[in-house]
Design an enzyme around this catalytic site. Structure first.
Site, PDB file in Angstrom:
ATOM      1  N   LYS A  44       0.817  -1.217   0.000  1.00 56.31           N
ATOM      2  CA  LYS A  44       0.000   0.000   0.000  1.00 56.31           C
ATOM      3  C   LYS A  44       0.849   1.264   0.000  1.00 56.31           C
ATOM      4  CE  LYS A  44      -0.728   0.479   5.001  1.00 56.31           C
ATOM      5  NZ  LYS A  44      -0.047   1.765   5.149  1.00 56.31           N
ATOM      6  N   THR A  45       2.012   1.220   0.660  1.00 55.52           N
ATOM      7  CA  THR A  45       2.875   2.403   0.671  1.00 55.52           C
ATOM      8  C   THR A  45       3.368   2.720  -0.729  1.00 55.52           C
ATOM      9  OG1 THR A  45       3.584   1.898   2.932  1.00 55.52           O
ATOM     10  CG2 THR A  45       4.954   3.424   1.674  1.00 55.52           C
ATOM     11  N   ASP A 237      -3.893   7.608   4.594  1.00 52.44           N
ATOM     12  CA  ASP A 237      -3.371   6.269   4.865  1.00 52.44           C
ATOM     13  C   ASP A 237      -3.977   5.737   6.164  1.00 52.44           C
ATOM     14  OD1 ASP A 237      -1.864   3.990   4.659  1.00 52.44           O
ATOM     15  OD2 ASP A 237       0.017   4.910   5.294  1.00 52.44           O
ATOM     16  N   GLU A 238      -4.019   4.418   6.309  1.00 54.30           N
ATOM     17  CA  GLU A 238      -4.530   3.766   7.532  1.00 54.30           C
ATOM     18  C   GLU A 238      -5.904   4.329   7.915  1.00 54.30           C
ATOM     19  OE1 GLU A 238      -2.998   1.275   8.479  1.00 54.30           O
ATOM     20  OE2 GLU A 238      -0.841   1.499   8.309  1.00 54.30           O
ATOM     21  N   GLN A 268      -7.049  -4.743  10.054  1.00 53.80           N
ATOM     22  CA  GLN A 268      -5.962  -4.242  10.893  1.00 53.80           C
ATOM     23  C   GLN A 268      -6.397  -3.027  11.718  1.00 53.80           C
ATOM     24  OE1 GLN A 268      -1.870  -4.441   9.130  1.00 53.80           O
ATOM     25  NE2 GLN A 268      -2.951  -4.857   7.218  1.00 53.80           N
ATOM     26  N   ARG A 628       2.964  -9.863  10.774  1.00 55.89           N
ATOM     27  CA  ARG A 628       4.269  -9.186  10.835  1.00 55.89           C
ATOM     28  C   ARG A 628       5.368 -10.136  10.391  1.00 55.89           C
ATOM     29  NH1 ARG A 628       2.550  -5.127   9.747  1.00 55.89           N
ATOM     30  NH2 ARG A 628       0.633  -6.337   9.587  1.00 55.89           N
TER      31      ARG A 628
END
Length: 792
Positions: A44-45, A237-238, A268, A628
């Site tokens: 996504k980044t 973002d997020e 998330q 992670r």
């Protein structure tokens, strides 16, 4: 010039070609509302970065018209650097990119006068805010046991995140009844007094940056129109972590052009305790009827086993957006579930596994991360790591900018920038000591409250406010302090930030005070001040390169105030095992991850058992932890654990049973139901290693292989305790004290290996003086020491 433009276009197109089809669609569809559902590890980044680069280079959008909101300054910095490499560093510097708080602080600096604040208002961190609240509680003579500072601060924070001002609170019978039922009927008065104190001090806390931005845009339509016109393209973002205030502010800013792109993953969403509202992302398609949705479902981070296990877990949640995360990566090792006797045994297993992998497979310590639900779980891990000399770093510990000497110097700087900053004033008025005590401060505070002015106003005009009632020596001391701060303010008009900060450190007497302490701790404190000055220098030099940069000391202070824990990592930590709570692990990734404490009432937390929404958030938290991991994951739980000083028996987390069995290797020793998977020996053996079984390669997990599930049954505590030789799996058996003599080599479960130097006493009072290899000399009572005699 045309050649340069051609090179840039070629560069952008080359980067676009690196994207998969879903990522590419999310990048090039820039107009109108867009939602990008980004699964864990799906890039996504990269999508956000290339989307902004595409807007600037292909669509010719002025970077000043792009707003990109992130949740950490570190993420914003990395994205700017990546964009700079594509479109040119100078253009990237003109983007409005940063955290919600940093961007809104920037807006408020420009518009502060409309709200009655100075443009150089102070930003209070959590500690500053709690000090103000503590003073308010004290002045109102309220019971500190009822009105606990942290609880009051948390309550005020929740009001602000819900956009409830003190006036609105006092007009709400429901809110007041709730607090009265909680035995805090004075909450409204505290909230009002706190807000007034901050306003009088020219200060805002973190929550105020959102609240006042909302108020600014609502009360001043011309200001709203100004920023709507400026921010023609908005990216968030997020998005699953946004709260109500952030949601409304972003929605109002996007109302004019409608070019808003949100990126996030409902799976998330783990910050409800901070006010995050998962409904913001779940209901996004209702807010914008013509929204286009792009799903990033290919995971580039983890193995098929880890992705499959995480999918099988999270599908148990009822409220979620539809997506199917998959990966082309290798199958990888199965996820190990390991049962241990106690939390100490669990820590020993983790440390031993890491030590062996480092020694035998040459895996660097930096490849490992230990994730836990609560900070308290780190203690056993730390002790076990120290025994094996494994280097580690705890995330979320005391950060550089929270150290006392650093905060002391920053308080002087804050007072120089904004003399009405009451918390800064209180911190340094008598440091270094100048004979101005608490009684004097109380008189000044009373006078300030009575006259409705700041404490600085009283101190700088003692001749006018003679009712304060200070004697002449004290008056002189205060006037000297005021003169010193005023000299700093005068110098600030012409001096560079680094020179001014250095001058303040020396002239305030702070450096002299610290340099007189020649202990290692004293030297370290002096070095911290030097490092702070270095950071001022670095910040101002960097700001000079930015077109609208702010290289002033006030700019540096704003940057410091907006730092987050995840921004404070350094290169020094590169060769260390990382220990952190799962919340802090969000956004990070590691080759090998241990998730410890997988027990009911611990994970999921006991406080998450009251509602389905809470339990689903706990499951999302576990999903974040598991994703992670890049290559290997270990899930551990203990049969017994200390709680409030008592040893209780535990049962495995329900989440372990929710993972499809085909992805698991349940590591169960067959020699005893009460010992850890590695037994009592330090030597590795094939019987104690995870089996090399692989997860199935198809997307549909195979059911043909059913590993034996051996979750422990709840047992009588005394029975478990009596069956154990000790609480530490490193120990084989306790040696009889009568068999230990001077000169023997012994092993202690906490202190490690050592040599007996002296023996004294007899019977139950027999003691040994032992020189331990790692912790030095200790005198131990043998009946409690549980020593093991070792050879060599």
């Amino acid at each position: 010039m045309s050649t340069l433009r051609l090179q840039k276009n070629t560069c952008v197109q080359d980067y676009i070609k690196q994207l998969n089809p879903s990522q590419r669609e999310a990048v090039v569809n820039t107009e109108g509302p867009v939602m990008v559902i980004a699964g864990a590890g799906s890039g996504k980044t990269r999508v956000l970065t290339y989307r902004i680069a595409y807007l600037m280079d292909e669509k010719k959008v002025d970077p000043f018209n792009i707003l990109s909101l992130t949740f950490t300054n570190k993420a914003a910095k990395e994205m700017k650097e990546r964009i700079g490499k594509i479109v040119g560093g100078n253009e990237a510097k003109n983007l409005w990119m940063g955290t919600f708080h940093s961007v809104f602080a920037k807006i408020l600096r420009f518009e502060a006068d409309k709200l009655g604040f100075p443009s150089n208002f102070t930003i209070y961190d959590a500690e500053d805010a709690r000090k103000v609240i503590a003073n308010v509680i004290k002045e109102k003579n309220l019971d500190k046991e009822v009105y606990k500072v942290k609880s009051v601060a948390s309550r005020i924070s929740s009001f602000k995140n819900a956009l409830i001002t003190p006036k609105e609170y006092l007009r709400s019978p429901e809110l007041q009844e709730n607090d009265a039922a909680a035995r805090m009927p004075m909450m409204g008065d505290i909230y009002r007094a706190y807000a007034e104190r901050c306003f009088r001090s020219g200060a805002m806390d973190f929550d105020d940056l959102l609240l006042y931005t909302f108020i600014l845009l609502r009360k001043f339509p011309d200001v709203l129109a100004k920023y709507q016109d400026r921010f023609r393209y908005i990216m968030v973002d997020e998005y699953q972590d946004t709260n109500h205030a952030q949601y409304l502010i972003v929605k109002s800013l996007a109302n004019r052009y409608g070019n808003i792109c949100v990126v996030g993953d409902d799976a998330q969403s783990i910050y409800a305790f901070r006010g995050a509202n998962i409904r913001n992302i779940l209901n996004y398609q209702r807010d914008y009827e013509d929204v286009r949705v792009f799903k990033l479902e290919q995971n580039y981070r983890s193995t098929k086993t880890i992705v499959g296990a995480a999918n099988s877990l999270i599908k148990k949640n009822k409220e979620q957006l539809d997506k199917n995360v998959w990966t082309d990566n290798s199958d990888g090792e199965q996820i190990v579930i390991n049962k241990t006797v106690s939390d100490t045994d669990e820590a020993s297993y983790v440390a031993r596994t890491i030590f062996e992998k480092n020694m035998q497979e040459h895996i660097p310590f930096s490849d490992f991360a230990i994730l836990y639900r609560t900070n308290a779980q780190s203690r056993a891990m730390e002790e076990s790591f120290r025994r094996r000399n494994i280097p580690y770093r705890i995330y979320g510990g005391l950060s550089f900018y929270q150290r006392k000497e650093v905060k002391d110097l920053l308080a002087y700087v804050r007072l120089t920038i904004n003399s009405n900053d009451e918390e800064a004033f209180r911190r340094v008025i008598n440091y270094p000591k100048r004979g101005i005590g608490d009684t004097t401060l109380e008189k000044i505070t009373v006078a300030a409250n009575a006259n409705g002015v700041s404490v600085w106003e009283i101190c700088s005009n003692l001749g006018y406010y003679q009712s304060v009632g200070l004697n002449k020596p004290t008056t002189v001391k205060i006037q000297d302090f005021v003169t010193k701060i005023q000299s700093f303010k005068a110098l600030a008009k012409e001096a560079e930030a680094f020179d001014l900060a250095t001058h303040i450190a020396k002239t305030s007497g702070l450096l002299r005070e610290l340099s007189q302490d020649k202990t290692p701790e004293g030297i370290s404190r002096t070095e911290n001040i030097q490092e702070l000055l270095n950071s001022v220098k670095e910040f101002t030099e960097n700001q000079k390169e930015i077109e609208d940069g702010n290289p002033s000391l006030s700019g540096f202070m704003e940057d410091v105030a907006l730092l987050t824990d995840s921004d404070n990592t350094t290169d020094e930590d590169n060769e260390k095992v990382s220990l952190m709570t799962i919340h802090l692990a969000k956004g990070l990734e590691f080759p090998i991850v241990f998730i410890v404490g997988m027990e009911e009432s611990l994970f999921p937390s006991m406080m998450a058992m009251s509602s389905r929404a809470d339990l689903e958030e706990e499951r999302r938290l576990f999903y974040v932890a598991l994703t992670r991991a890049e290559k290997e994951a270990y899930l551990t739980y203990a049969q017994m654990r200390y709680r409030w000083g008592k040893l209780i028996d535990c049962e495995p987390s329900r989440f372990l049973q929710e993972i499809d069995e085909s992805f698991l290797n349940i590591n169960t020793p067959d020699f005893s139901p009460f010992t850890g998977a590695y037994g009592d020996s330090d030597e590795p053996s094939a019987s104690r290693r995870p089996s090399p079984r692989r997860a199935p390669t198809s997307s549909a997990p195979s059911r043909s292989r059913q590993p034996q599930r051996t979750m422990p049954q709840r047992k009588n505590l005394r029975k478990i305790e009596s069956s154990l030789p000790s609480a530490n799996s490193d120990s084989v058996a306790d040696t009889n004290p009568s068999d230990i003599n001077v000169g023997d080599r012994v092993k202690h479960q906490r202190f490690g290996h050592g040599k007996i130097k002296e023996m004294e006493g007899a019977g139950p009072n027999k003691k040994a003086v032992i020189q331990f290899d790692n912790v030095g000399e200790k005198k131990l009572l043998l009946k409690f020491a549980k020593l093991e005699k070792v050879s060599g």
